[in-house]
Design an enzyme around this catalytic site. Structure first.
Site, PDB file in Angstrom:
ATOM      1  N   LYS A  93       0.848  -1.204   0.000  1.00  0.00           N
ATOM      2  CA  LYS A  93       0.000   0.000   0.000  1.00  0.00           C
ATOM      3  C   LYS A  93       0.880   1.249   0.000  1.00  0.00           C
ATOM      4  O   LYS A  93       0.649   2.184  -0.752  1.00  0.00           O
ATOM      5  CB  LYS A  93      -0.893  -0.010   1.239  1.00  0.00           C
ATOM      6  CG  LYS A  93      -1.721   1.250   1.396  1.00  0.00           C
ATOM      7  CD  LYS A  93      -2.510   1.256   2.677  1.00  0.00           C
ATOM      8  CE  LYS A  93      -1.624   1.326   3.894  1.00  0.00           C
ATOM      9  NZ  LYS A  93      -2.284   1.862   5.095  1.00  0.00           N
ATOM     10  N   SER A  94       1.916   1.244   0.858  1.00  0.00           N
ATOM     11  CA  SER A  94       2.762   2.435   0.978  1.00  0.00           C
ATOM     12  C   SER A  94       3.457   2.734  -0.347  1.00  0.00           C
ATOM     13  O   SER A  94       3.532   3.897  -0.770  1.00  0.00           O
ATOM     14  CB  SER A  94       3.839   2.215   2.037  1.00  0.00           C
ATOM     15  OG  SER A  94       3.249   1.824   3.236  1.00  0.00           O
ATOM     16  N   SER A 128       3.929  11.191  13.280  1.00  0.00           N
ATOM     17  CA  SER A 128       3.774  10.346  12.100  1.00  0.00           C
ATOM     18  C   SER A 128       4.847  10.739  11.102  1.00  0.00           C
ATOM     19  O   SER A 128       5.059  11.915  10.846  1.00  0.00           O
ATOM     20  CB  SER A 128       2.383  10.553  11.487  1.00  0.00           C
ATOM     21  OG  SER A 128       2.355   9.991  10.199  1.00  0.00           O
ATOM     22  N   SER A 129       5.505   9.747  10.525  1.00  0.00           N
ATOM     23  CA  SER A 129       6.521  10.049   9.516  1.00  0.00           C
ATOM     24  C   SER A 129       5.866  10.438   8.193  1.00  0.00           C
ATOM     25  O   SER A 129       6.531  10.883   7.261  1.00  0.00           O
ATOM     26  CB  SER A 129       7.440   8.846   9.325  1.00  0.00           C
ATOM     27  OG  SER A 129       6.686   7.783   8.788  1.00  0.00           O
ATOM     28  N   ASP A 187       3.322  -1.187  11.910  1.00  0.00           N
ATOM     29  CA  ASP A 187       2.100  -1.859  11.458  1.00  0.00           C
ATOM     30  C   ASP A 187       2.172  -3.365  11.717  1.00  0.00           C
ATOM     31  O   ASP A 187       1.238  -3.976  12.223  1.00  0.00           O
ATOM     32  CB  ASP A 187       1.874  -1.612   9.967  1.00  0.00           C
ATOM     33  CG  ASP A 187       1.391  -0.189   9.719  1.00  0.00           C
ATOM     34  OD1 ASP A 187       1.074   0.500  10.710  1.00  0.00           O
ATOM     35  OD2 ASP A 187       1.349   0.229   8.559  1.00  0.00           O
ATOM     36  N   LYS A 213      -3.816   5.650  14.217  1.00  0.00           N
ATOM     37  CA  LYS A 213      -4.013   4.915  12.958  1.00  0.00           C
ATOM     38  C   LYS A 213      -5.511   4.789  12.668  1.00  0.00           C
ATOM     39  O   LYS A 213      -6.296   5.577  13.179  1.00  0.00           O
ATOM     40  CB  LYS A 213      -3.340   3.547  13.065  1.00  0.00           C
ATOM     41  CG  LYS A 213      -1.838   3.622  13.255  1.00  0.00           C
ATOM     42  CD  LYS A 213      -1.133   4.014  11.983  1.00  0.00           C
ATOM     43  CE  LYS A 213       0.365   4.065  12.208  1.00  0.00           C
ATOM     44  NZ  LYS A 213       1.137   3.916  11.016  1.00  0.00           N
ATOM     45  N   GLU A 214      -5.892   3.789  11.884  1.00  0.00           N
ATOM     46  CA  GLU A 214      -7.289   3.621  11.488  1.00  0.00           C
ATOM     47  C   GLU A 214      -8.219   3.686  12.697  1.00  0.00           C
ATOM     48  O   GLU A 214      -9.365   4.107  12.621  1.00  0.00           O
ATOM     49  CB  GLU A 214      -7.477   2.296  10.757  1.00  0.00           C
ATOM     50  CG  GLU A 214      -7.052   2.303   9.301  1.00  0.00           C
ATOM     51  CD  GLU A 214      -5.547   2.237   9.088  1.00  0.00           C
ATOM     52  OE1 GLU A 214      -4.773   2.401  10.066  1.00  0.00           O
ATOM     53  OE2 GLU A 214      -5.143   2.025   7.932  1.00  0.00           O
ATOM     54  N   ARG A 218      -5.213   1.739  18.001  1.00  0.00           N
ATOM     55  CA  ARG A 218      -4.916   0.300  17.928  1.00  0.00           C
ATOM     56  C   ARG A 218      -4.484  -0.290  19.270  1.00  0.00           C
ATOM     57  O   ARG A 218      -4.617  -1.501  19.474  1.00  0.00           O
ATOM     58  CB  ARG A 218      -3.832   0.044  16.859  1.00  0.00           C
ATOM     59  CG  ARG A 218      -4.376   0.191  15.457  1.00  0.00           C
ATOM     60  CD  ARG A 218      -3.303   0.049  14.402  1.00  0.00           C
ATOM     61  NE  ARG A 218      -3.913  -0.113  13.080  1.00  0.00           N
ATOM     62  CZ  ARG A 218      -3.244  -0.081  11.942  1.00  0.00           C
ATOM     63  NH1 ARG A 218      -1.940   0.116  11.938  1.00  0.00           N
ATOM     64  NH2 ARG A 218      -3.870  -0.255  10.798  1.00  0.00           N
ATOM     65  N   ARG A 232      -6.001  -4.300   9.713  1.00  0.00           N
ATOM     66  CA  ARG A 232      -4.947  -5.067  10.416  1.00  0.00           C
ATOM     67  C   ARG A 232      -5.500  -5.781  11.649  1.00  0.00           C
ATOM     68  O   ARG A 232      -5.028  -6.851  12.021  1.00  0.00           O
ATOM     69  CB  ARG A 232      -3.777  -4.164  10.784  1.00  0.00           C
ATOM     70  CG  ARG A 232      -3.142  -3.539   9.568  1.00  0.00           C
ATOM     71  CD  ARG A 232      -1.681  -3.227   9.698  1.00  0.00           C
ATOM     72  NE  ARG A 232      -1.260  -2.570   8.465  1.00  0.00           N
ATOM     73  CZ  ARG A 232      -1.016  -3.199   7.328  1.00  0.00           C
ATOM     74  NH1 ARG A 232      -1.096  -4.508   7.258  1.00  0.00           N
ATOM     75  NH2 ARG A 232      -0.672  -2.527   6.251  1.00  0.00           N
ATOM     76  N   LYS A 253      -9.011  -2.649   2.581  1.00  0.00           N
ATOM     77  CA  LYS A 253      -8.094  -1.488   2.601  1.00  0.00           C
ATOM     78  C   LYS A 253      -6.740  -1.843   2.001  1.00  0.00           C
ATOM     79  O   LYS A 253      -6.132  -1.022   1.324  1.00  0.00           O
ATOM     80  CB  LYS A 253      -7.938  -0.997   4.038  1.00  0.00           C
ATOM     81  CG  LYS A 253      -7.231   0.327   4.184  1.00  0.00           C
ATOM     82  CD  LYS A 253      -7.420   0.826   5.608  1.00  0.00           C
ATOM     83  CE  LYS A 253      -6.523   1.986   5.954  1.00  0.00           C
ATOM     84  NZ  LYS A 253      -6.741   3.201   5.214  1.00  0.00           N
TER      85      LYS A 253
END
Ligand SMILES: Nc1ncnc2c1ncn2[C@@H]1O[C@H](COP(=O)(O)OP(=O)(O)OP(=O)(O)O)[C@@H](O)[C@H]1O
Ligand SMILES: Nc1ccn([C@H]2C[C@H](O)[C@@H](COP(=O)(O)O)O2)c(=O)n1
Length: 674
Positions: A25-26, A177-178, A326, A353-354, A357, A399, A430
């Protein structure tokens, strides 16, 4: 993909085989943006097809990029060459952080230099995910960025023109966040008429993701200079140059579930994972080191890894997971199979995140019965031996869904294994839409653990229809056992064998070259679906089905349909003979008049002439033969639930059977059921 309210995973026992990973995805979303900003065409191979890439593609199209899918091959992206093709757009980015952050930076800079107004929004959760550090950096550069809801969160409006201040270094926080730094690195070449410096404030997290960004920029002609992880310089005159063609690696975070699978359950042959390996750009490949520390035996190639179980139980772990944020979620479930408590540290980024988590993992692990401790940036999971059947809430987080599938191996550490229910399993779309299908190809369960619902009854009672709709709701496979008898009758006739010659017909049944694919039935190379449904085939089937040797010859073929995640089998003796251990058996009836009427409607709708009286006579004769034969006669199993659907709609029968099924499952009580 399983688009159903929940997917039940029966206790799983072993794993072996090969998995081909979907694209990262990235990498996919970075490559798409770079190709979209470049001049000319880029052929993108092995692109991930998922929700997050879909929103990026839709946005690029709105911005004027031309996207052409080469049949069965790469995606051809014709970029905008850093020149706005439209000066206004409203982009919806779902919950894709990898689209929201870089598009924000790129469009803020393009609006500043070329004028325009762009609105970027997403789902509700996206509007709770902070973006203030990037907004601050862009405002510091002179971009006009408005937060349309809460300050520091999407939705955003980016407008211009405005004057950019590029002589001072751009300052951006790197400790939340990077992706904010990635966004600036990807977008600033748009305006690099002079050297542009980016200074990172705070300790940069998730450095491997920045490594991916820099490597991909290099592929598109931009050589960013780096001083440690604190200062990055985009050289004056940088221009995006398409590499012409680019291949997307498999997703290393997605690989983690299969690496874990190998470590937990590959006791014979290994799990082979193709698409990532030692040559991979992605930091999450280092998940294999964590898996090795827990006991996995790993053999890495440049673009593949093979994993087998080593230590068992797994070894407990205490790990700083900053380099694999992740994939580290997978370790939390592996920890249930360890020899002591495992601690995952430096995982604060999980909170943005989504979903949060840390909270999600702790909550769902506890539902399984696990002892879990949590802190602001850490999680400790104790090994679990007394497992509870749990319905795992997935928080629209792919995830969470994928890593909890590993909990289904609990039978390897407890004598009382339990199934695991994954709620809303389609959230895997996703990043890995076919995750569960891929999983089922490489895992196995004891046949007796795979759930079966049997639906027996007389002809035209609606067994097949009910079996299909129930299976659809549960994601189960369907066995239309009548089709096997019908195909036997057809094949016997074609071979010139008399239907009353039991042994000769049985020999034909034993060698049937029958395949089921996409709702069609094939005998060798011939599609016999329509021929099977003719009334003559039904009568022939009823004749050959009376022979005990024929039934014996077809028995194993029917048992072979008991596949993951479960089976709905329709016929005459599914509950009484073939699957006597089925946890739910339905005996379906309807009055002869109703059945004749239904069959009549069915035939007329296919343009086949029929008369109700004749049909009723035929079906009563068939029922009499099916009930009267000595070999597995049509009869309700002693423990079958009877259902007369004469006055019911298909939906009513379906809902009743599903409610019976819910009673037969262990996910009772409001906290555990859907
Ligand atoms: N309540 C109902 N439940 C199931 N089917 C119904 C219902 N009402 C009407 N039908 C219709 O009845 C027809 C016969 O159903 P179906 O073919 O599923 O029966 P069957 O028992 O599988 O038959 P066979 O034994 O011949 O294979 C279908 O056209 C179906 O749509
Ligand atoms: N398990 C089964 C399934 C079917 N048969 C026989 C009896 C039926 O008359 C015939 C055709 O079945 P249908 O397709 O109409 O369900 O096959 C059986 O004996 N046992």
């Amino acid at each position: 993909m399983f688009k159903i309210p929940f997917l039940d995973l029966p206790p799983l026992r072993a794993a072996a085989g090969t998995v081909r990973l979907p694209g990262s995805k990235s990498i996919s979303n970075r490559v798409l943006l770079l190709a979209g900003l470049s001049e000319g065409q880029t052929l993108v191979h092995d692109l991930l097809d998922s929700d997050d890439t879909a929103v990026m593609l839709a946005s690029l199209k709105q911005l004027g990029c031309v996207l052409e899918q080469v049949e069965g091959g790469p995606l051809k992206v014709t970029g905008i060459g850093a020149k706005l093709q439209t000066n206004a757009a409203k982009l919806f980015l779902g919950n894709a952080g990898t689209a929201m952050r870089p598009l924000t930076a790129a469009l803020a800079l393009l609006a500043a230099t070329q004028g325009g107004e762009f609105e970027l929004s997403g789902v509700a959760r996206m509007h709770e995910r902070p973006i203030g550090d990037l907004v601050d950096a862009l405002r510091g550069l002179g971009c006009e960025v408005a937060c349309l809801g809460n300050e520091g969160y999407p939705p955003l409006r980016l407008s211009g023109p405005s004057e950019l201040k590029l002589s001072e270094p751009v300052r951006v926080r790197g400790d939340v966040s990077s992706q904010f730094l990635t966004a600036l690195l990807l977008a600033l070449p748009l305006v690099a008429e002079q050297d542009i410096h980016i200074d990172v404030v705070g300790e940069l997290i998730s450095k491997p993701y920045i490594h991916i960004t820099l490597e991909l920029l290099k592929r598109f002609g931009i050589e960013v200079k780096r001083e440690g992880w604190q200062r990055f310089t985009i050289p004056a005159g940088s221009r995006y140059r398409s590499p012409g063609e680019i291949h997307v690696e498999g997703d290393a975070s997605s690989a983690s579930y299969f690496v874990a699978l190998g470590a937990i359950a590959a006791t014979g042959q290994p799990i082979r994972i193709e698409g990532v390996g030692s040559a991979s750009l992605q930091g999450d490949v280092r998940f294999v080191e964590a898996a090795e520390a827990m006991g996995a035996v790993v053999r890495a190639e440049a673009n593949a890894v093979e994993v087998k179980r080593g230590a068992w139980p797994l070894r407990a772990l205490d790990l700083d997971c900053n380099h694999i944020p992740d994939a580290a979620m997978t370790l939390a479930v592996m920890a249930l199979y360890a020899d002591g408590p495992s601690t995952l540290r430096n995982i604060a980024s999980w909170r943005v995140k989504e979903t949060d988590r840390i909270v999600a993992m702790a909550t769902e692990l506890r539902k399984l019965g696990a002892q879990v401790e949590e802190g602001p940036d850490w999680l400790r999971v104790h090994p679990l031996r007394d497992w509870q059947p749990a319905a795992i809430h997935t928080y629209d987080d792919h995830r969470v869904a994928m890593c909890f599938s590993l909990a289904a191996f609990n039978g390897l550490v407890t004598a009382s294994p339990v199934p695991v229910r994954i709620l809303e399993p389609q959230c895997v779309a996703k990043t890995f839409p076919d995750y569960f299908e891929t999983l089922f190809e490489v895992v196995s369960a004891r046949p007796e653990d795979i759930p079966v619902i049997t639906i027996d009854g007389p002809t035209a009672s609606g067994k097949g229809t009910l079996a299909d709709v129930v299976a659809h709701e549960l994601g189960y496979i369907v066995l239309d056992s009548g089709a096997l008898y019908r195909a036997t009758g057809l094949a016997a006739r074609r071979a010139g064998v008399e239907l009353d010659e039991a042994e000769a017909v049985a020999a034909i049944a034993a060698k049937l070259d029958l395949h089921f694919a996409k709702g069609r039935v094939w005998l060798g190379d011939e599609d016999i679906t329509d021929a099977l449904r003719e009334e003559a085939s039904g009568l022939a089937a009823s004749q050959v089905a009376a022979h005990a040797p024929v039934r014996a010859a077809l028995n194993q073929l029917q048992l072979d349909f008991r596949c993951l995640p479960g089976l709905v089998a329709d016929g005459r003796d599914m509950g009484s003979m073939v699957f006597p251990d089925a946890p739910l058996k339905v005996f379906l009836t309807a009055s002869a008049a109703t059945r004749a009427e239904r069959r009549h409607k069915q035939l007329i709708s296919k343009g086949i002439p029929a008369n109700i009286a004749g049909l009723r006579e035929d079906l009563e004769a068939r029922d009499a033969r099916d009930k009267g034969r000595t070999a597995s006669p049509l009869q309700a199993a002693a423990d079958a639930r009877r259902l007369d659907n004469s006055a019911q709609t298909i939906e009513e029968s379906r809902d009743l059977v599903l409610s019976w099924w819910a009673e037969a499952r262990p996910f009772k009580g409001s906290a555990l059921s859907h």
